[in-house]
Design an enzyme around this catalytic site. Sequence first.
Site, PDB file in Angstrom:
ATOM      1  N   SER A 226       0.837  -1.196   0.000  1.00  0.00           N
ATOM      2  CA  SER A 226       0.000   0.000   0.000  1.00  0.00           C
ATOM      3  C   SER A 226       0.880   1.257   0.000  1.00  0.00           C
ATOM      4  CB  SER A 226      -0.938  -0.053   1.209  1.00  0.00           C
ATOM      5  OG  SER A 226      -1.976   0.880   1.103  1.00  0.00           O
TER       6      SER A 226
ATOM      7  N   ASP B 194      -8.782  -4.580  -5.777  1.00  0.00           N
ATOM      8  CA  ASP B 194      -8.246  -4.014  -4.545  1.00  0.00           C
ATOM      9  C   ASP B 194      -9.065  -2.776  -4.177  1.00  0.00           C
ATOM     10  OD1 ASP B 194      -6.652  -2.495  -2.651  1.00  0.00           O
ATOM     11  OD2 ASP B 194      -4.934  -3.718  -3.246  1.00  0.00           O
TER      12      ASP B 194
ATOM     13  N   HIS C 293      -7.163  -6.176  -0.264  1.00  0.00           N
ATOM     14  CA  HIS C 293      -6.102  -5.176  -0.337  1.00  0.00           C
ATOM     15  C   HIS C 293      -4.746  -5.848  -0.234  1.00  0.00           C
ATOM     16  CE1 HIS C 293      -4.001  -1.490  -0.131  1.00  0.00           C
ATOM     17  NE2 HIS C 293      -3.833  -1.449   1.172  1.00  0.00           N
TER      18      HIS C 293
END
Length: 478
Positions: free
Chosen positions: A195, A420, A448
């Site tokens: 991320s 995602d 995710h």
Amino acid sequence: MWCRALLAALMLLTSGCASAQPPAPATLAWSDCGDDFECARLRVPLDHAQPAGEHIEISVIRLPAGGDRIGSLVINPGGPGGSGIDYARAAPAMLSQDIRERFDIVGFDPRGVGASTPIKCLTDDQLSAFIALDATPDTQPEQSALEQASKDFAQACQASSPKLLPHVSTTNAARDMDLLRAALGDEKLTYLGKSYGTLLGATYAHLFPGKVRALVLDGAMDPAITRQRLNLDQAKGFETAFRAYAKDCLTTQSCPFTSKTPEHALAEMSELLRRTDKDPLTSETGRPVTEALATLGALTPLYDRNSWPALSESLAEAQKGNGTLLLSSADQLVGRADDGTYSNQTESGMAITCADTPTPPSTSALAQAATKAAQAAPVFGSYVMWSILPCTFWPPAPEPPATLRAAGAAPILVLGTRRDPATPYQWSQSLADQLESGTLLTYEGDGHTAYGSGSTCIDTHVDHYLITRTTPRDGTRC
């Protein structure tokens, strides 16, 4: 979200001539901190442009390799504001045995985060009030209240951390990471970032391309787009994830929706949030569950497909007026403990985000963007767009690198997950294209990030790359 580097050149006079000698790398004094982990503190300059000036400390943890050691694997969970210390503690469950055998697993809290000279702005009660505030204003008084609260948040951060606040960008954290690499004794960096951690890793590669051994960037952020575009894309990503959840939910008997299609389920979700905006849900804790808290509670389970049944249960209770389960999910996302105390992930995350936003939008521009976002993503668009309002009142931020090319870096592996919710797939595509040596690996799935999510195909490719530095063929899909 940007950083700089620690180098103190020693000027030595020899035969009347001055010559610069590079300093020895900082050292780490490791001590046992339980469960086979070792902990240390790394001193880095507060301002990398003044390496001989004031210093701060970075908290570091490692799990030594169990076998034929290659070096260190530095990991970052994202956020921004996520604790790399906590993330490393989960390494035995997160990383394969092969990786733990070959690498010391090293986590660190970036500057401003957790145990590393943290940013702290508000009391716990003040932070609770800020998070619960109506973040999708429908009237001018509501917008004024949100604007004032955002301004107060920004001013509180400046008052409590005046020295640190200008130096928490990603560029600064990337420069800290190079000092960590050197202190670990690694000639080049091996890294796994998820991320926001992909932005940190890409920034490192851009600043220090010759120091890259192997970088895995999982669930990539796109550094080439504006903050408003990023928020709009993310809101659409959450809507896509919610549709995937709703489609699955409608095949089960426990699904809380009366609808027959995902689109109608989205409409039901929007209606639930509208009702909550006017009349907050109750909870067993006695805390009212406002629209903002209900939204956060619905977002959290979308990060992991395994949490979809929990989301169905939460929404079923919410339809009856009970927001206890949604509140629990919201608290998990913002780092609130059962005793009402908070980690500093919300405050540090905001500080890093704003430091990486050199031209934040005005309130009026953000209002217009929120209206468009609500049209494109009716459930989550307005909330996600308004979330960056404190940056409007932040100190001016430096311009980040225009394009992260990482020219000359070793092959870098970028992972993208098709559905995602938080880092849309197109961001991974874009980052892989921007990086001169980027290779894209696609996970045809939900949730995710991809590595460690249950795909043997993904995990095998990543482990092979980290150990051998050989990437899969660009465009490989799992």
